[in-house]
Write a protein that holds these residues in place. Structure first.
Motif, PDB file in Angstrom:
ATOM      1  N   GLU A 208       0.790  -1.031  -0.011  1.00 38.88           N
ATOM      2  CA  GLU A 208      -0.122   0.077   0.007  1.00 38.88           C
ATOM      3  C   GLU A 208       0.821   1.239  -0.028  1.00 38.88           C
ATOM      4  OE1 GLU A 208      -2.689   0.050   3.167  1.00 38.88           O
ATOM      5  OE2 GLU A 208      -4.270  -1.078   2.410  1.00 38.88           O
ATOM      6  N   ASP A 209       0.536   2.067  -0.864  1.00 38.73           N
ATOM      7  CA  ASP A 209       1.168   3.596  -0.969  1.00 38.73           C
ATOM      8  C   ASP A 209       0.554   4.339  -2.168  1.00 38.73           C
ATOM      9  OD1 ASP A 209       2.970   5.464  -0.250  1.00 38.73           O
ATOM     10  OD2 ASP A 209       4.658   4.746  -1.432  1.00 38.73           O
ATOM     11  N   HIS A 210       0.532   5.637  -1.808  1.00 37.83           N
ATOM     12  CA  HIS A 210       0.066   6.385  -2.809  1.00 37.83           C
ATOM     13  C   HIS A 210      -1.421   6.133  -3.233  1.00 37.83           C
ATOM     14  CE1 HIS A 210       3.833   8.191  -3.252  1.00 37.83           C
ATOM     15  NE2 HIS A 210       4.309   7.344  -3.467  1.00 37.83           N
ATOM     16  N   LEU A 211      -2.284   5.504  -2.170  1.00 43.64           N
ATOM     17  CA  LEU A 211      -3.474   5.281  -2.682  1.00 43.64           C
ATOM     18  C   LEU A 211      -4.511   6.349  -2.813  1.00 43.64           C
ATOM     19  CD1 LEU A 211      -4.135   1.805  -0.886  1.00 43.64           C
ATOM     20  CD2 LEU A 211      -3.255   2.263  -3.122  1.00 43.64           C
ATOM     21  N   ASP A 212      -4.081   7.546  -2.398  1.00 45.87           N
ATOM     22  CA  ASP A 212      -4.679   8.799  -2.458  1.00 45.87           C
ATOM     23  C   ASP A 212      -4.634   9.142  -4.025  1.00 45.87           C
ATOM     24  OD1 ASP A 212      -2.221   9.006  -2.230  1.00 45.87           O
ATOM     25  OD2 ASP A 212      -2.248  10.887  -1.164  1.00 45.87           O
ATOM     26  N   TRP A 213      -3.864   8.697  -4.620  1.00 46.94           N
ATOM     27  CA  TRP A 213      -3.442   9.058  -6.311  1.00 46.94           C
ATOM     28  C   TRP A 213      -4.690   8.233  -7.056  1.00 46.94           C
ATOM     29  CZ3 TRP A 213      -2.351   7.522 -11.165  1.00 46.94           C
ATOM     30  CH2 TRP A 213      -1.664   8.523 -12.022  1.00 46.94           C
ATOM     31  N   TYR A 214      -4.791   7.009  -6.626  1.00 42.07           N
ATOM     32  CA  TYR A 214      -5.770   6.100  -7.449  1.00 42.07           C
ATOM     33  C   TYR A 214      -7.057   6.290  -6.544  1.00 42.07           C
ATOM     34  CZ  TYR A 214      -1.820   4.374  -9.584  1.00 42.07           C
ATOM     35  OH  TYR A 214      -0.736   4.063 -10.050  1.00 42.07           O
ATOM     36  N   ASP A 215      -8.253   6.162  -7.142  1.00 41.15           N
ATOM     37  CA  ASP A 215      -9.673   6.327  -6.279  1.00 41.15           C
ATOM     38  C   ASP A 215     -10.444   5.289  -6.406  1.00 41.15           C
ATOM     39  OD1 ASP A 215     -11.579   8.096  -5.473  1.00 41.15           O
ATOM     40  OD2 ASP A 215     -12.354   8.287  -7.006  1.00 41.15           O
ATOM     41  N   GLY A 216     -11.378   5.126  -5.344  1.00 44.34           N
ATOM     42  CA  GLY A 216     -12.255   3.907  -5.225  1.00 44.34           C
ATOM     43  C   GLY A 216     -11.948   2.640  -4.864  1.00 44.34           C
ATOM     44  N   PRO A 217     -12.646   1.455  -4.872  1.00 44.14           N
ATOM     45  CA  PRO A 217     -12.695   0.429  -4.430  1.00 44.14           C
ATOM     46  C   PRO A 217     -11.461  -0.168  -4.745  1.00 44.14           C
ATOM     47  CG  PRO A 217     -14.618   0.503  -5.348  1.00 44.14           C
ATOM     48  CD  PRO A 217     -14.226   2.025  -5.195  1.00 44.14           C
ATOM     49  N   SER A 218     -11.357  -0.037  -6.212  1.00 42.88           N
ATOM     50  CA  SER A 218      -9.978  -0.982  -7.063  1.00 42.88           C
ATOM     51  C   SER A 218      -8.619   0.032  -6.869  1.00 42.88           C
ATOM     52  CB  SER A 218     -10.358  -0.658  -8.632  1.00 42.88           C
ATOM     53  OG  SER A 218     -10.698   0.657  -9.153  1.00 42.88           O
TER      54      SER A 218
END
Length: 498
Positions: A208-218
C-alpha cells in the motif's frame, strides 16, 4: 472541439519535424520543464501550464522557455481547462487520471503521454541505448543507484534517470549517447507510458502506498496494475521478488518480447533461474551456462554497505538487471562494494550507552518502515506523518515483538496509535504534539521533544529508529528535512550528556 490535428505526434520521433504540433505540457517541475524545453527545441508549438511557480528557479525557467518561443501560464486555475487547439498533452506524474486536463484530453481523443513516454519516442535510432527499468513500492532509488554503480564499474557510460532525479528526456536528448540507462519509474509515470520496451525490468515489491492518487475500491488493484506495466514489451529479463508473489503474477500476465525470461531474486538459496544467498554469498543461478548444477559468486554480504534484509534484496535485484545486460561477476562485486546509500536510508547517526540512533526518514510508507524495523531486534520506533490512505495493522502485527516503545508524531499519528492498540497493546506509546507545517525552525523543537521521549523509552541494546511509515509534508518540507532534524536533535542531546 478545436481545429483538426495538423500532425499526428504519435508518428514522430527524434529526427522528424515537430513543426505544427500543438503540445500542452502540464506541470512545471523538473520533468515538466525538460519536456517543454525539448518539444520547443524540436519545433513544436508548446504551452506549459502549472498552478503557479513554486520558487525563483521555476520563474527563471519560465522566462527561458518564453524566450525560446513557448507560451507559459503559471497561475491559479491554469490547469483547469485544456486549450482548444491541442494535438498532444504531456503530464507530470502529479496529474491523476481523473484530473480535468486528462479527462478533457481523453474526451477529445488527444494523446496523453508522460515525460517517460515522450523520452522513449525521442530515442536516437542510431544509438538505441538499452533501458534497465525498476519500480516497486520501496527500494527503487537505492536499487537504481546500485545498478548504475555496477554498470559504471563495468566501464559503461551509464546514467541513473527517471524518478531518481534526472529527467529521462534530458538524458535521451544528450548529443553524446549513453551506453545504458538505469531507470527508476513510479506507478504514476508508468500509468502514462504505453510503448516503452525495456531490455530488462524489475518490480521490487508491492504494498500500500499512494492510494490517495488512485480512487475508489479498485485503488490497490489499479496501483498494482500500473506497477506491472513495466514488464510490458520487456526484451530479455523480467526480474521479480520471490518473497512477493504479486510481482511474479505480474510477470505471468505481461506481454513480453518472445524469449524474455523470468528471473527471481530471493534472500534464500536460489533455484535455477534466480539470484539469491548461499550462506553469506550473493549467488547467480540465472545468467551462467552451468546454472543447472552450479552458481556464480557475485559478492559477499561484507561487500555491502548494509546487511539489512531489504538492502540485500535491492542488491540482488540490481545484480540481476546488470547480469541481464551482460555485466561480469567482477563488475557486480566492484559496483556493489563502491555503493553507499543516500542520506536518510538506514543511516547510522550515533551510539551512546549501548543505544543506537538510526535515521531512515526515507521510509515513507508502512512497507518501507516494516523492512527497516525488521533489520533490528529491539526498537524504539519513531513514526507518523501523512499516511496517504495506508493502514498499519499488518506492519504492527509483523514487528510487535521487536517494539520496546513507540514515539508518534504528525497528522495521522492516530492511525498508527489505533493499530498499536489493537495488535500491540502492551507497547508503551508516547504521542508528541507539534503543529502541522512546523517548519519555522526546520522542525528542530519538535524533534528535540521526540528524541527526549525516545531516550526515555530506550534501554541498553535498543535501536531508536526513525522510520515514519508516512510522508513528511505535514510538519517538514521533505523527508530529508525530517531526517536532518532528527539527526541534529540526537547529536544535541548526546553533546549535552557528554
Amino acid at each position: 472541439m478545436g481545429s483538426p490535428t495538423l500532425t499526428d505526434p504519435t508518428s514522430l520521433g527524434r529526427h522528424d519535424s515537430w513543426q505544427g504540433v500543438r503540445a500542452v505540457v502540464a506541470g512545471f517541475g523538473v520533468s515538466g520543464f525538460a519536456a517543454a524545453d525539448n518539444l520547443t527545441h524540436l519545433g513544436a508549438s508548446v504551452t506549459a501550464l502549472a498552478e503557479g511557480a513554486r520558487n525563483a528557479d521555476e520563474l527563471e525557467k519560465a522566462e527561458l522557455l518564453e524566450i525560446l518561443g513557448a507560451r507559459v501560464l503559471l497561475h491559479e486555475g491554469a490547469t483547469a481547462t485544456l486549450p482548444d487547439d491541442v494535438d498532444l498533452l504531456v503530464v507530470s506524474p502529479g496529474f491523476r487520471p481523473d484530473s480535468p486536463l486528462v479527462v478533457q484530453a481523453h474526451d477529445r481523443g488527444v494523446p496523453v503521454w508522460g515525460e517517460v513516454e515522450l523520452a522513449w519516442r525521442l530515442r536516437d535510432p542510431a544509438h538505441d541505448t538499452p533501458w534497465l527499468c525498476v519500480t516497486g513500492t520501496n527500494g527503487k532509488t537505492t536499487t537504481v543507484q546500485m545498478l548504475d554503480s555496477i554498470l559504471r564499474a563495468a566501464g559503461l557510460r551509464s546514467r541513473a534517470v527517471g524518478n531518481v532525479g534526472t529527467p529521462i528526456v534530458e538524458a535521451v536528448m544528450d548529443p553524446e549517447p549513453y551506453d545504458v540507462f538505469a531507470v527508476e519509474l513510479s506507478s504514476f509515470q508508468l500509468h502514462y507510458t504505453d510503448s516503452m520496451s525495456p531490455q530488462a525490468s524489475a518490480v521490487l515489491n508491492i504494498a500500500e502506498d499512494h492510494l490517495d492518487w488512485y480512487d475508489g475500491p479498485s485503488a490497490m488493484a489499479d496501483y498494482t496494475a500500473d506497477k506491472g506495466r513495466i514488464y510490458e514489451r520487456t526484451q530479455l529479463a523480467c526480474v521479480y521478488n520471490v518473497a512477493d508473489p504479486a510481482t511474479e503474477e505480474l510477470v505471468r500476465e505481461a506481454d513480453v518480447v518472445e524469449g524474455a525470461r523470468a528471473i527471481g531474486f530471493t534472500l534464500g538459496t536460489p533455484s535455477v533461474g534466480m539470484v539469491g544467498l548461499v550462506e553469506d554469498v550473493l549467488a547467480d543461478r540465472a545468467f551462467l551456462e552451468q546454472r543447472d548444477s552450479s552458481a556464480a559468486e557475485l559478492c559477499t554480504l561484507d561487500d555491502l554497505a548494509s546487511k539489512a534484509p531489504h538492502f540485500v534484496a535491492n542488491a540482488l535485484a540490481a545484480a540481476a538487471l546488470a547480469r541481464a545486460h551482460g555485466v561480469s561477476q567482477a563488475a557486480v562485486r566492484d559496483g556493489l562494494r563502491a555503493f553507499r546509500p543516500d542520506g536518510h536510508r538506514i543511516a547510522f547517526v550515533a551510539e551512546h550507552d549501548d543505544v543506537a540512533w538510526v535515521d531512515d526518514s526515507k521510509a515513507t510508507n508502512p512497507h518501507a518502515a516494516r523492512s527497516s524495523l525488521q533489520a533490528y531486534e529491539s526498537v524504539v520506533w519513531v513514526a507518523g506523518g501523512l499516511a496517504k490512505g495506508a493502514h498499519f495493522d499488518e506492519l504492527v502485527q509483523a514487528v510487535r515483538d521487536r517494539l520496546r516503545g513507540v514515539v508518534l508524531i504528525g497528522r495521522d499519528r492516530q492511525v498508527i496509535a489505533e493499530a498499536l492498540s489493537r495488535h500491540a497493546p502492551d507497547v508503551r506509546v508516547i504521542a508528541v504534539d507539534g503543529g502541522e507545517t512546523d517548519t519555522q525552525d526546520g522542525g528542530q523543537a519538535l524533534m528535540r521533544r521526540v528524541v527526549d521521549a525516545a531516550a526515555g523509552l530506550a534501554g541498553a541494546g535498543d535501536t531508536v529508529l526513525l522510520a515514519p511509515g508516512c510522508a513528511s509534508m505535514d510538519q517538514f518540507t521533505s523527508y530529508a528535512a525530517r531526517g536532518d532534524a532528527f539527526a541534529a536533535a540526537v547529536r544535541d542531546r548526546l553533546d549535552d550528556l557528554r
